[in-house]
Design a protein around this motif. Structure first.
Motif, PDB file in Angstrom:
ATOM      1  N   MET A  93       2.982  11.604 -12.527  1.00 43.15           N
ATOM      2  CA  MET A  93       4.009  11.430 -11.484  1.00 43.15           C
ATOM      3  C   MET A  93       3.500  10.437 -10.443  1.00 43.15           C
ATOM      4  N   LEU A  94       4.427   9.658  -9.927  1.00 42.85           N
ATOM      5  CA  LEU A  94       4.108   8.725  -8.844  1.00 42.85           C
ATOM      6  C   LEU A  94       3.586   9.535  -7.653  1.00 42.85           C
ATOM      7  N   GLU A  95       2.301   9.377  -7.321  1.00 43.26           N
ATOM      8  CA  GLU A  95       1.743  10.175  -6.228  1.00 43.26           C
ATOM      9  C   GLU A  95       0.553   9.460  -5.614  1.00 43.26           C
ATOM     10  N   THR A  96       0.144   9.932  -4.446  1.00 45.09           N
ATOM     11  CA  THR A  96      -0.980   9.314  -3.749  1.00 45.09           C
ATOM     12  C   THR A  96      -2.293   9.769  -4.384  1.00 45.09           C
ATOM     13  N   PRO A  97      -3.164   8.819  -4.795  1.00 48.62           N
ATOM     14  CA  PRO A  97      -4.432   9.240  -5.391  1.00 48.62           C
ATOM     15  C   PRO A  97      -5.379   9.826  -4.341  1.00 48.62           C
ATOM     16  N   ALA A  98      -6.308  10.681  -4.806  1.00 50.12           N
ATOM     17  CA  ALA A  98      -7.242  11.350  -3.887  1.00 50.12           C
ATOM     18  C   ALA A  98      -8.160  10.352  -3.182  1.00 50.12           C
ATOM     19  N   THR A  99      -8.340   9.159  -3.766  1.00 46.91           N
ATOM     20  CA  THR A  99      -9.266   8.172  -3.180  1.00 46.91           C
ATOM     21  C   THR A  99      -8.567   7.265  -2.170  1.00 46.91           C
ATOM     22  N   PHE A 100      -7.325   7.585  -1.800  1.00 40.22           N
ATOM     23  CA  PHE A 100      -6.584   6.737  -0.860  1.00 40.22           C
ATOM     24  C   PHE A 100      -6.649   7.305   0.556  1.00 40.22           C
ATOM     25  N   ILE A 101      -6.907   6.404   1.533  1.00 44.35           N
ATOM     26  CA  ILE A 101      -6.889   6.782   2.956  1.00 44.35           C
ATOM     27  C   ILE A 101      -5.949   5.814   3.668  1.00 44.35           C
ATOM     28  N   PRO A 102      -4.911   6.293   4.360  1.00 47.13           N
ATOM     29  CA  PRO A 102      -4.029   5.362   5.083  1.00 47.13           C
ATOM     30  C   PRO A 102      -4.755   4.719   6.256  1.00 47.13           C
ATOM     31  N   LEU A 103      -4.440   3.462   6.528  1.00 49.84           N
ATOM     32  CA  LEU A 103      -5.033   2.746   7.663  1.00 49.84           C
ATOM     33  C   LEU A 103      -3.912   2.115   8.479  1.00 49.84           C
ATOM     34  N   MET A 104      -4.032   2.170   9.796  1.00 48.46           N
ATOM     35  CA  MET A 104      -3.031   1.600  10.698  1.00 48.46           C
ATOM     36  C   MET A 104      -3.471   0.245  11.252  1.00 48.46           C
ATOM     37  N   ALA A 105      -4.798  -0.001  11.265  1.00 50.40           N
ATOM     38  CA  ALA A 105      -5.309  -1.241  11.875  1.00 50.40           C
ATOM     39  C   ALA A 105      -5.701  -2.239  10.778  1.00 50.40           C
ATOM     40  N   PRO A 106      -5.345  -3.535  10.950  1.00 50.22           N
ATOM     41  CA  PRO A 106      -5.746  -4.537   9.963  1.00 50.22           C
ATOM     42  C   PRO A 106      -7.268  -4.621   9.849  1.00 50.22           C
ATOM     43  N   GLN A 107      -7.783  -4.818   8.632  1.00 46.94           N
ATOM     44  CA  GLN A 107      -9.224  -4.948   8.402  1.00 46.94           C
ATOM     45  C   GLN A 107      -9.500  -6.378   7.966  1.00 46.94           C
ATOM     46  N   ASP A 108     -10.703  -6.821   8.271  1.00 49.04           N
ATOM     47  CA  ASP A 108     -11.093  -8.161   7.836  1.00 49.04           C
ATOM     48  C   ASP A 108     -11.860  -8.010   6.535  1.00 49.04           C
ATOM     49  N   ASP A 109     -11.159  -8.076   5.422  1.00 47.90           N
ATOM     50  CA  ASP A 109     -11.781  -7.843   4.119  1.00 47.90           C
ATOM     51  C   ASP A 109     -11.638  -9.115   3.288  1.00 47.90           C
ATOM     52  N   PRO A 110     -12.744  -9.645   2.738  1.00 51.94           N
ATOM     53  CA  PRO A 110     -12.658 -10.906   1.977  1.00 51.94           C
ATOM     54  C   PRO A 110     -11.927 -10.745   0.637  1.00 51.94           C
ATOM     55  N   ASP A 111     -11.840  -9.532   0.129  1.00 53.63           N
ATOM     56  CA  ASP A 111     -11.233  -9.359  -1.203  1.00 53.63           C
ATOM     57  C   ASP A 111     -10.329  -8.112  -1.229  1.00 53.63           C
ATOM     58  N   PRO A 112      -9.226  -8.157  -0.468  1.00 52.27           N
ATOM     59  CA  PRO A 112      -8.353  -6.982  -0.418  1.00 52.27           C
ATOM     60  C   PRO A 112      -7.432  -6.909  -1.629  1.00 52.27           C
ATOM     61  N   LEU A 113      -6.771  -5.772  -1.783  1.00 56.51           N
ATOM     62  CA  LEU A 113      -5.659  -5.670  -2.729  1.00 56.51           C
ATOM     63  C   LEU A 113      -4.415  -6.125  -1.984  1.00 56.51           C
ATOM     64  N   ASN A 114      -3.809  -7.240  -2.444  1.00 48.14           N
ATOM     65  CA  ASN A 114      -2.632  -7.806  -1.773  1.00 48.14           C
ATOM     66  C   ASN A 114      -1.363  -7.400  -2.512  1.00 48.14           C
ATOM     67  N   PHE A 115      -0.573  -6.529  -1.884  1.00 50.40           N
ATOM     68  CA  PHE A 115       0.720  -6.145  -2.448  1.00 50.40           C
ATOM     69  C   PHE A 115       1.779  -7.049  -1.820  1.00 50.40           C
ATOM     70  N   VAL A 116       2.402  -7.897  -2.634  1.00 51.36           N
ATOM     71  CA  VAL A 116       3.348  -8.903  -2.134  1.00 51.36           C
ATOM     72  C   VAL A 116       4.716  -8.630  -2.758  1.00 51.36           C
ATOM     73  N   PHE A 117       5.740  -8.519  -1.911  1.00 51.62           N
ATOM     74  CA  PHE A 117       7.064  -8.119  -2.400  1.00 51.62           C
ATOM     75  C   PHE A 117       8.133  -9.157  -2.088  1.00 51.62           C
ATOM     76  N   LEU A 118       9.138  -9.180  -2.944  1.00 51.50           N
ATOM     77  CA  LEU A 118      10.321 -10.002  -2.727  1.00 51.50           C
ATOM     78  C   LEU A 118      11.506  -9.228  -3.302  1.00 51.50           C
ATOM     79  N   ALA A 119      12.399  -8.820  -2.435  1.00 49.53           N
ATOM     80  CA  ALA A 119      13.614  -8.122  -2.863  1.00 49.53           C
ATOM     81  C   ALA A 119      13.315  -7.001  -3.864  1.00 49.53           C
ATOM     82  N   GLY A 120      12.337  -6.156  -3.531  1.00 47.66           N
ATOM     83  CA  GLY A 120      12.029  -5.003  -4.372  1.00 47.66           C
ATOM     84  C   GLY A 120      11.158  -5.306  -5.576  1.00 47.66           C
ATOM     85  N   GLN A 121      10.778  -6.572  -5.743  1.00 51.92           N
ATOM     86  CA  GLN A 121       9.901  -6.931  -6.851  1.00 51.92           C
ATOM     87  C   GLN A 121       8.492  -7.191  -6.322  1.00 51.92           C
ATOM     88  N   MET A 122       7.493  -6.998  -7.186  1.00 49.75           N
ATOM     89  CA  MET A 122       6.101  -7.152  -6.777  1.00 49.75           C
ATOM     90  C   MET A 122       5.474  -8.314  -7.544  1.00 49.75           C
TER      91      MET A 122
END
Ligand SMILES: [Zn+2]
Length: 270
Positions: free
Chosen positions: A1-30
């Motif tokens: 089932m679509l669910e939050t994995p145990a290794t996920f922590i929500p973050l509110m502040a932007p981080q300076d990460d050289p190699d982030p996971l970039n989720f990019v969307f356009l009209a519901g598409q990724m």
């Protein structure tokens, strides 16, 4: 089932990460790489019209920073990449990754639709430490919208009620479902929707489970209930058919457990 994995922590502040996971969307598409469905590296973002101000923190997945953004409607995919509907990626990526992608899509959609204050049209500003836009002129605040919806499987003896929604693209029999109205409790919504859609009354409402459903921002809250009284009388605007499925009937084909609907049905299969 679509669910939050145990290794996920929500973050509110932007981080300076050289190699982030970039989720990019356009009209519901990724945006994903055509070869292996990988996410695009940060070096590709400027060509998509995305600058640092339009990158929104999502969280950390197994220690890797995740951020989300959106592109204007006519933005072409870079060479070697393609825009893919989220549903088409279920099963290709694991459920936990897709759960984080679902969060990212809701954050991107919230940011895209709250660039300006809905009261006074001033450009909105992010509040520090909260997932919230605040208008610097009038103080209006906007959190990500989450739209609760109920789902209910009605039981009568050893049968359950399944319906075909007119809007169902897959033409599948599913439990009844519908959005809450403003001012309604989830239980009130179950009783109202059941009566409106099939003309029945139910009792013994029992919570089953809930699931975030990012199309675009639902929270599906599922119940079981027992038939009380009434004869099936369908709302033809909403349903094309509704009937009882018991041990002797041909049940709808099993589908992968991506949405709570298939889990609820399979929990009652004879
Ligand atoms: Zn304002």
């Amino acid at each position: 089932m679509l669910e939050t994995p145990a290794t996920f922590i929500p973050l509110m502040a932007p981080q300076d990460d050289p190699d982030p996971l970039n989720f990019v969307f356009l009209a519901g598409q990724m945006l994903v790489r055509t070869d292996d469905l990988a996410l695009p590296p940060s070096a590709l973002l400027p060509a998509l019209g995305v600058d640092a101000a339009r990158l929104y923190p999502v969280g950390s997945l197994a220690g890797r920073y995740c951020q989300s953004t959106w592109c204007a409607r006519d933005t072409p995919a870079p060479p070697g990449y393609e825009w893919r509907g989220m549903r088409s990626l279920f099963g290709a990526h694991d459920d936990g990754f897709m759960g984080v992608a679902g969060r990212a899509s809701q954050i991107a959609d919230w940011a895209r639709t709250h660039q300006f204050c809905g009261v006074c049209a001033t450009p909105m500003a992010m509040l520090q430490g909260e997932r919230c836009f605040k208008c610097p002129a009038c103080g209006m605040m906007a959190y990500p919208r989450i739209s609760p919806a109920m789902m209910v499987l009605i039981r009568k003896g050893d049968s359950v009620l399944l319906a075909m929604h007119t809007a169902s693209a897959a033409k599948r029999f599913t439990p009844l479902a519908g959005f809450l109205e403003a001012g309604e409790s989830i239980e009130e919504a179950v009783h109202r929707e059941v009566f409106e859609e099939v003309g029945l009354r139910v009792h013994n409402l029992t919570y089953f489970a809930s699931q975030s459903w990012p199309f675009p921002h639902s929270l599906m809250i599922a119940f079981t209930a027992d038939y009380l009284d009434g004869d099936i009388r369908i709302d033809k605007n909403e349903l094309s058919e509704a009937r009882w499925f018991g041990p002797g009937d041909a049940w709808p084909e099993k589908v992968p457990h991506i949405s709570i609907s298939s889990i609820l049905v399979d929990a009652h299969r004879p």
